[in-house]
Design a protein around this motif. Structure first.
Motif, PDB file in Angstrom:
ATOM      1  N   PHE A   1      93.079  52.833  74.223  1.00  0.00           N
ATOM      2  CA  PHE A   1      92.030  53.813  74.469  1.00  0.00           C
ATOM      3  C   PHE A   1      92.558  54.959  75.331  1.00  0.00           C
ATOM      4  CE2 PHE A   1      89.914  49.558  74.306  1.00  0.00           C
ATOM      5  CZ  PHE A   1      89.364  49.708  73.042  1.00  0.00           C
ATOM      6  N   SER A   2      91.694  55.904  75.646  1.00  0.00           N
ATOM      7  CA  SER A   2      92.085  57.050  76.461  1.00  0.00           C
ATOM      8  C   SER A   2      92.352  56.619  77.901  1.00  0.00           C
ATOM      9  CB  SER A   2      90.985  58.109  76.449  1.00  0.00           C
ATOM     10  OG  SER A   2      89.860  57.654  77.192  1.00  0.00           O
ATOM     11  N   GLU A   3      93.024  57.504  78.640  1.00  0.00           N
ATOM     12  CA  GLU A   3      93.341  57.190  80.031  1.00  0.00           C
ATOM     13  C   GLU A   3      92.076  57.009  80.866  1.00  0.00           C
ATOM     14  OE1 GLU A   3      96.098  58.906  83.707  1.00  0.00           O
ATOM     15  OE2 GLU A   3      96.194  59.818  81.722  1.00  0.00           O
ATOM     16  N   ASN A   4      91.069  57.834  80.652  1.00  0.00           N
ATOM     17  CA  ASN A   4      89.824  57.706  81.405  1.00  0.00           C
ATOM     18  C   ASN A   4      89.123  56.398  81.097  1.00  0.00           C
ATOM     19  OD1 ASN A   4      90.084  60.138  82.760  1.00  0.00           O
ATOM     20  ND2 ASN A   4      88.921  61.303  81.233  1.00  0.00           N
ATOM     21  N   GLU A   5      89.096  56.013  79.811  1.00  0.00           N
ATOM     22  CA  GLU A   5      88.471  54.738  79.449  1.00  0.00           C
ATOM     23  C   GLU A   5      89.238  53.572  80.065  1.00  0.00           C
ATOM     24  OE1 GLU A   5      86.511  54.955  75.112  1.00  0.00           O
ATOM     25  OE2 GLU A   5      88.593  55.676  75.150  1.00  0.00           O
ATOM     26  N   ALA A   6      90.557  53.688  80.103  1.00  0.00           N
ATOM     27  CA  ALA A   6      91.381  52.632  80.682  1.00  0.00           C
ATOM     28  C   ALA A   6      91.102  52.481  82.179  1.00  0.00           C
ATOM     29  CB  ALA A   6      92.858  52.924  80.436  1.00  0.00           C
ATOM     30  N   LYS A   7      90.996  53.602  82.887  1.00  0.00           N
ATOM     31  CA  LYS A   7      90.722  53.540  84.321  1.00  0.00           C
ATOM     32  C   LYS A   7      89.349  52.932  84.592  1.00  0.00           C
ATOM     33  CE  LYS A   7      93.666  57.371  85.828  1.00  0.00           C
ATOM     34  NZ  LYS A   7      93.719  58.719  86.434  1.00  0.00           N
ATOM     35  N   THR A   8      88.365  53.304  83.772  1.00  0.00           N
ATOM     36  CA  THR A   8      87.017  52.757  83.949  1.00  0.00           C
ATOM     37  C   THR A   8      87.007  51.253  83.743  1.00  0.00           C
ATOM     38  OG1 THR A   8      85.984  54.822  83.236  1.00  0.00           O
ATOM     39  CG2 THR A   8      84.647  52.830  83.077  1.00  0.00           C
ATOM     40  N   ALA A   9      87.727  50.789  82.734  1.00  0.00           N
ATOM     41  CA  ALA A   9      87.760  49.357  82.446  1.00  0.00           C
ATOM     42  C   ALA A   9      88.453  48.567  83.547  1.00  0.00           C
ATOM     43  CB  ALA A   9      88.453  49.117  81.107  1.00  0.00           C
ATOM     44  N   ALA A  10      89.461  49.177  84.193  1.00  0.00           N
ATOM     45  CA  ALA A  10      90.252  48.458  85.190  1.00  0.00           C
ATOM     46  C   ALA A  10      89.667  48.539  86.595  1.00  0.00           C
ATOM     47  CB  ALA A  10      91.685  49.003  85.201  1.00  0.00           C
TER      48      ALA A  10
ATOM     49  N   VAL B   1      88.119  38.151  88.220  1.00  0.00           N
ATOM     50  CA  VAL B   1      86.959  38.348  89.095  1.00  0.00           C
ATOM     51  C   VAL B   1      86.843  39.833  89.373  1.00  0.00           C
ATOM     52  CG1 VAL B   1      85.902  37.771  91.312  1.00  0.00           C
ATOM     53  CG2 VAL B   1      87.334  36.095  90.158  1.00  0.00           C
ATOM     54  N   TRP B   2      85.606  40.332  89.427  1.00  0.00           N
ATOM     55  CA  TRP B   2      85.357  41.761  89.562  1.00  0.00           C
ATOM     56  C   TRP B   2      84.432  42.027  90.739  1.00  0.00           C
ATOM     57  CZ3 TRP B   2      88.167  44.927  86.387  1.00  0.00           C
ATOM     58  CH2 TRP B   2      88.892  44.243  85.399  1.00  0.00           C
ATOM     59  N   ASP B   3      84.432  43.286  91.200  1.00  0.00           N
ATOM     60  CA  ASP B   3      83.626  43.637  92.369  1.00  0.00           C
ATOM     61  C   ASP B   3      82.135  43.494  92.115  1.00  0.00           C
ATOM     62  OD1 ASP B   3      85.854  44.194  93.906  1.00  0.00           O
ATOM     63  OD2 ASP B   3      85.863  46.330  93.428  1.00  0.00           O
ATOM     64  N   SER B   4      81.732  43.667  90.867  1.00  0.00           N
ATOM     65  CA  SER B   4      80.302  43.593  90.530  1.00  0.00           C
ATOM     66  C   SER B   4      80.145  43.069  89.109  1.00  0.00           C
ATOM     67  CB  SER B   4      79.651  44.978  90.642  1.00  0.00           C
ATOM     68  OG  SER B   4      80.134  45.840  89.605  1.00  0.00           O
ATOM     69  N   GLU B   5      78.920  42.679  88.780  1.00  0.00           N
ATOM     70  CA  GLU B   5      78.635  42.242  87.416  1.00  0.00           C
ATOM     71  C   GLU B   5      78.831  43.380  86.423  1.00  0.00           C
ATOM     72  OE1 GLU B   5      75.076  40.053  86.695  1.00  0.00           O
ATOM     73  OE2 GLU B   5      75.148  38.996  88.625  1.00  0.00           O
ATOM     74  N   GLN B   6      78.528  44.605  86.833  1.00  0.00           N
ATOM     75  CA  GLN B   6      78.716  45.744  85.943  1.00  0.00           C
ATOM     76  C   GLN B   6      80.199  45.951  85.641  1.00  0.00           C
ATOM     77  OE1 GLN B   6      76.951  49.450  87.240  1.00  0.00           O
ATOM     78  NE2 GLN B   6      78.105  50.668  85.760  1.00  0.00           N
ATOM     79  N   ASP B   7      81.054  45.832  86.672  1.00  0.00           N
ATOM     80  CA  ASP B   7      82.496  45.960  86.446  1.00  0.00           C
ATOM     81  C   ASP B   7      82.985  44.886  85.483  1.00  0.00           C
ATOM     82  OD1 ASP B   7      82.884  48.138  88.210  1.00  0.00           O
ATOM     83  OD2 ASP B   7      82.950  46.786  89.925  1.00  0.00           O
ATOM     84  N   ALA B   8      82.494  43.657  85.678  1.00  0.00           N
ATOM     85  CA  ALA B   8      82.901  42.553  84.806  1.00  0.00           C
ATOM     86  C   ALA B   8      82.458  42.796  83.372  1.00  0.00           C
ATOM     87  CB  ALA B   8      82.319  41.241  85.329  1.00  0.00           C
ATOM     88  N   GLU B   9      81.257  43.313  83.202  1.00  0.00           N
ATOM     89  CA  GLU B   9      80.744  43.567  81.861  1.00  0.00           C
ATOM     90  C   GLU B   9      81.547  44.676  81.178  1.00  0.00           C
ATOM     91  OE1 GLU B   9      76.540  44.602  79.547  1.00  0.00           O
ATOM     92  OE2 GLU B   9      76.644  44.706  81.739  1.00  0.00           O
ATOM     93  N   GLU B  10      81.890  45.742  81.924  1.00  0.00           N
ATOM     94  CA  GLU B  10      82.686  46.828  81.340  1.00  0.00           C
ATOM     95  C   GLU B  10      84.051  46.317  80.877  1.00  0.00           C
ATOM     96  OE1 GLU B  10      80.842  50.588  83.924  1.00  0.00           O
ATOM     97  OE2 GLU B  10      82.768  49.691  84.466  1.00  0.00           O
ATOM     98  N   PHE B  11      84.655  45.460  81.693  1.00  0.00           N
ATOM     99  CA  PHE B  11      85.942  44.897  81.298  1.00  0.00           C
ATOM    100  C   PHE B  11      85.806  44.012  80.062  1.00  0.00           C
ATOM    101  CE2 PHE B  11      88.570  41.034  81.512  1.00  0.00           C
ATOM    102  CZ  PHE B  11      89.808  41.593  81.244  1.00  0.00           C
ATOM    103  N   GLU B  12      84.826  43.115  80.081  1.00  0.00           N
ATOM    104  CA  GLU B  12      84.663  42.197  78.953  1.00  0.00           C
ATOM    105  C   GLU B  12      84.405  42.957  77.650  1.00  0.00           C
ATOM    106  OE1 GLU B  12      81.654  38.778  77.175  1.00  0.00           O
ATOM    107  OE2 GLU B  12      81.040  40.090  78.819  1.00  0.00           O
ATOM    108  N   GLN B  13      83.484  43.909  77.692  1.00  0.00           N
ATOM    109  CA  GLN B  13      83.176  44.669  76.483  1.00  0.00           C
ATOM    110  C   GLN B  13      84.382  45.487  76.027  1.00  0.00           C
ATOM    111  OE1 GLN B  13      80.436  44.250  74.652  1.00  0.00           O
ATOM    112  NE2 GLN B  13      79.890  42.672  76.153  1.00  0.00           N
TER     113      GLN B  13
END
Length: 392
Positions: A273-282, A306-318
């Motif tokens: 994916f794009s660099e911005n999408e990669a940073k958001t996922a990580a 493990v992620w800082d928040s449930e939203q971070d975890a969901e973004e990574f999983e998706q």
């Protein structure tokens, strides 16, 4: 504390030295195993000769190096500086490139003599923490080399140097045959390390750089986001997976057991994916454990995070589900992939039948041990302060 021996090598001798270092640290079989594991993940191209790629990159990019095992500085027979630098050196009657390289590498010698690099640079089972420490050492050495030439470190000078470092990273990315992950991981030590150490210099002084070796950054997250070290400390979470035999019978051989960290999660996503999408996922990474196995020609892995928040975890999983769809364009990825999220935690299993993993996944969750890494920064958390110039 002691004189530093200097050895001059030609290009062939330097290449053999790089090969020898890899053999001492890993061995050929381990490098082949690592390549198989990360090719399955998507971080490396399939069929990557990891040893050759690492040696090719080092041979092309390393001007000189300090060897903490032998306690010596290794220099090339000649250093190609380019026409512009050569002209400036002739006019000034100074060897700018040589002085910069020597100051940089002798800083590594100082680091080793005072902070024991030899004992801290070898493989530890946590590549992310190792990379963060290397970024500290390279950022320190790079700024020290610059300070030696200029007599000080200024914000404007740093900006120019950072641009040059970034340009060097861009040039390195053009090397044919070297996987992007290797380039990104190596260049991060300089681009990320310079930014991290300069923040410390901007707020404090060179003595503070010495003190940080007692409590270096524990993750690439802390280097990428210095506030997570300095002003809002966020040590990583350590993950241990105890029940892997529930998925992998004894005929599966472990290939790799390590930590990827925020940087390499970002690098993985950039393959798709794009660099911005990669940073958001990580972003929001808080800890992970990647364990890969092989049985014959089959390779499979478990990746818990493990992620800082449930939203971070969901973004990574998706995001990773989208990667899997690209890795298996025939649409049959469900047969070899399973992912499950519980709050801020995510478990991914790839290479095993998804329906069987689903039946056994509870055992993996039950065997997951999570603890926060001990972290005692040498400075009280503070807000950044602007200082225009620091003398070395």
């Amino acid at each position: 504390k002691a004189d530093v021996a200097v050895e001059v090598k030609n290009s062939a001798e330097m290449r053999r030295a790089f090969e020898s270092d890899l053999e001492q640290d890993y061995g050929d079989e381990k490098l082949r195993n690592v390549a198989l594991a990360y090719a399955k993940l998507g971080l490396l191209p399939k069929g990557t000769d990891l040893k050759k790629s690492l040696v090719d990159f080092a041979t092309a990019e390393v001007a000189a190096y300090y060897d903490p095992r032998a306690k010596k500085l290794v220099m090339p027979q000649s250093m190609n500086t380019g026409a512009a630098i050569s002209t400036a050196q002739f006019v000034a009657r100074r060897d700018f490139a040589g002085e910069m390289v020597l100051a940089h590498e002798l800083t590594h010698a100082l680091q080793d003599q005072h902070f024991s690099l030899e004992a801290r640079l070898g493989p530890s089972g946590n590549d992310d923490a190792d990379l963060a420490f290397r970024a500290l050492t390279e950022g320190d050495a790079t700024l020290s080399g610059w300070a030696y030439l200029s007599g000080r470190v200024e914000l404007k000078a740093l900006e120019r140097m950072s641009q040059g470092t970034q340009q060097g990273a861009n040039d390195a990315r053009s090397l044919v045959g070297v996987p992007p992950a290797i380039v990104e991981e190596t260049m991060f030590q300089y681009t990320g390390g310079v930014a991290f150490v300069f923040r410390l210099l901007r707020e404090r002084d060179w003595a503070a750089v010495n003190r940080i070796y007692a409590a270096p950054p524990l993750s690439t997250e802390q280097v990428l986001h210095p506030e997570k070290y300095f002003s809002h400390p966020d040590p990583p979470t350590k993950i241990r997976l105890d029940n892997l035999p529930a998925l992998f019978s004894p005929d599966w051989k472990e290939l790799e057991n390590n930590v990827l960290g925020e940087l390499m999660v970002q690098v993985l996503f950039k393959q798709f994916f794009s660099e911005n999408e990669a940073k958001t996922a990580a972003e929001g990474w808080d800890g992970d454990r990647f364990v890969a196995f092989r049985r014959g020609d089959e390779v499979a892995f478990v990746w818990a995070s493990v992620w800082d928040s449930e939203q971070d975890a969901e973004e990574f999983e998706q995001g990773y589900r989208r990667i899997v769809a690209k890795k298996y364009p025939d649409g049959r990825y469900a047969e070899v992939f399973y992912a499950e999220r519980r709050g801020p935690r995510v478990v991914i299993v790839e290479g095993l039948p998804g329906d069987r993993v689903k039946r056994q996944i509870e055992m993996i969750w039950q065997g997951m041990e999570i603890t926060e890494e001990p972290f005692n920064p040498p400075f009280a958390p503070s807000a950044p302060a602007a200082v225009k110039q620091i003398s070395p």
